[in-house]
Design a protein around this motif. Sequence first.
Motif, mmCIF file in Angstrom:
data_model
loop_
_atom_site.group_PDB
_atom_site.id
_atom_site.type_symbol
_atom_site.label_atom_id
_atom_site.label_comp_id
_atom_site.label_asym_id
_atom_site.label_seq_id
_atom_site.Cartn_x
_atom_site.Cartn_y
_atom_site.Cartn_z
ATOM 1 N N VAL A 95 32.012 29.822 41.641
ATOM 2 C CA VAL A 95 30.656 29.277 41.654
ATOM 3 C C VAL A 95 29.763 30.073 40.717
ATOM 4 O O VAL A 95 28.958 29.510 39.964
ATOM 5 C CB VAL A 95 30.085 29.276 43.090
ATOM 6 C CG1 VAL A 95 28.587 28.966 43.079
ATOM 7 C CG2 VAL A 95 30.820 28.257 43.955
ATOM 8 N N ALA A 96 29.914 31.395 40.742
ATOM 9 C CA ALA A 96 29.115 32.254 39.862
ATOM 10 C C ALA A 96 29.413 31.971 38.397
ATOM 11 O O ALA A 96 28.509 31.914 37.557
ATOM 12 C CB ALA A 96 29.392 33.720 40.182
ATOM 13 N N TYR A 97 30.690 31.791 38.071
ATOM 14 C CA TYR A 97 31.095 31.521 36.689
ATOM 15 C C TYR A 97 30.551 30.176 36.211
ATOM 16 O O TYR A 97 30.037 30.057 35.096
ATOM 17 C CB TYR A 97 32.616 31.529 36.600
ATOM 18 C CG TYR A 97 33.171 31.258 35.226
ATOM 19 C CD1 TYR A 97 33.265 32.271 34.271
ATOM 20 C CD2 TYR A 97 33.616 29.989 34.876
ATOM 21 C CE1 TYR A 97 33.782 32.023 33.008
ATOM 22 C CE2 TYR A 97 34.140 29.725 33.611
ATOM 23 C CZ TYR A 97 34.214 30.749 32.687
ATOM 24 O OH TYR A 97 34.716 30.494 31.433
ATOM 25 N N PHE A 112 28.045 34.987 32.398
ATOM 26 C CA PHE A 112 28.968 36.085 32.114
ATOM 27 C C PHE A 112 30.305 35.568 31.613
ATOM 28 O O PHE A 112 30.681 34.410 31.825
ATOM 29 C CB PHE A 112 29.177 36.973 33.346
ATOM 30 C CG PHE A 112 29.810 36.276 34.530
ATOM 31 C CD1 PHE A 112 31.184 36.120 34.630
ATOM 32 C CD2 PHE A 112 29.020 35.815 35.577
ATOM 33 C CE1 PHE A 112 31.768 35.502 35.725
ATOM 34 C CE2 PHE A 112 29.588 35.194 36.684
ATOM 35 C CZ PHE A 112 30.969 35.034 36.755
ATOM 36 N N ASP A 113 31.039 36.463 30.965
ATOM 37 C CA ASP A 113 32.399 36.192 30.518
ATOM 38 C C ASP A 113 33.344 37.000 31.383
ATOM 39 O O ASP A 113 33.003 38.100 31.841
ATOM 40 C CB ASP A 113 32.551 36.586 29.048
ATOM 41 C CG ASP A 113 33.848 36.081 28.445
ATOM 42 O OD1 ASP A 113 34.471 35.183 29.041
ATOM 43 O OD2 ASP A 113 34.227 36.579 27.373
ATOM 44 N N ILE A 114 34.531 36.463 31.647
ATOM 45 C CA ILE A 114 35.537 37.168 32.433
ATOM 46 C C ILE A 114 36.447 37.953 31.493
ATOM 47 O O ILE A 114 37.038 37.397 30.565
ATOM 48 C CB ILE A 114 36.354 36.174 33.281
ATOM 49 C CG1 ILE A 114 35.455 35.573 34.384
ATOM 50 C CG2 ILE A 114 37.567 36.853 33.895
ATOM 51 C CD1 ILE A 114 36.138 34.570 35.267
ATOM 52 N N LEU A 115 36.526 39.263 31.737
ATOM 53 C CA LEU A 115 37.351 40.128 30.916
ATOM 54 C C LEU A 115 38.768 40.251 31.464
ATOM 55 O O LEU A 115 39.735 40.295 30.708
ATOM 56 C CB LEU A 115 36.715 41.516 30.798
ATOM 57 C CG LEU A 115 35.320 41.569 30.188
ATOM 58 C CD1 LEU A 115 34.821 43.012 30.134
ATOM 59 C CD2 LEU A 115 35.293 40.958 28.792
ATOM 60 N N SER A 116 38.887 40.343 32.799
ATOM 61 C CA SER A 116 40.197 40.447 33.435
ATOM 62 C C SER A 116 40.051 40.111 34.907
ATOM 63 O O SER A 116 38.944 40.109 35.460
ATOM 64 C CB SER A 116 40.785 41.869 33.281
ATOM 65 O OG SER A 116 39.995 42.814 33.975
#
Length: 251
Positions: free
Chosen positions: A226-228, A243-247
């Motif tokens: 949901v946050a993404y 935000f971007d997901i790094l890992s």
Amino acid sequence: MRVCYEFESDKPVKLPIQYNHILQGLIYDHISDAALKHFLHEEGFDINNRRYKMFTFSRLEGTFNMNRDKGIIEFKPPLKLTLSSAMEVFIENLSEAFMKSDRLNLAGQPLSLSSIKVIPPPHIEGRTKIKMLSPVVAYSTAKNTERTITYYYSPAEENFSKIIEQGLHRKYQLIYNRRLPEPKLTIKPIGRIDDRYMKVIEYKGTVIKGWMGIYWLDGSPELIKVAYDSGIGSKTSMGFGCFDILSAERG
């Protein structure tokens, strides 16, 4: 759903440093569905007397020069903008409008859309490392006899994570029309997050404080998704909380 738009221009693009409202205006101005535009701009989704627009966007990405004395930032094309929303119909409508427009207007300067990249949804299992593309905001308000006082929390304060978790729980309810049994989520900075990461943004006369940086999101994969999709923290439709997901790690 998430997309990245790339724009071209025949010359550098000059904007005020405080340009959040200009990017938001670009988005709203190009929603072609009148009912959808009115709903997102004027209403939003309501839960417990709180309203959510269910989208977020990044800061502009590209090569730039900044003149703080004049309050101007100048971008050298191309410029990139990431937009994410839990409402696919919104992304689809806006993208189609961008593609059909010969010239887009950004603060009186013509842009042309050069590409749209649809970003595949990430696989989220639990503990997730993220990098903010626009500042994350957490705040509370209190009223006295004279005025309303707004307090913006830093990532070092316990309420920062609590307020973000509560907001994502409400968004989850709006999207899925149900509660999670244990909607647990924490956000913790990786390394020291000092005042270098604090961004003070003026949005239409209102001062907003948010934080850039790299963080761990730990807890419910459903809330992280949901946050993404719709942004983390408050004021996401004003250009915060993308935000971007790094890992990602298994929870």
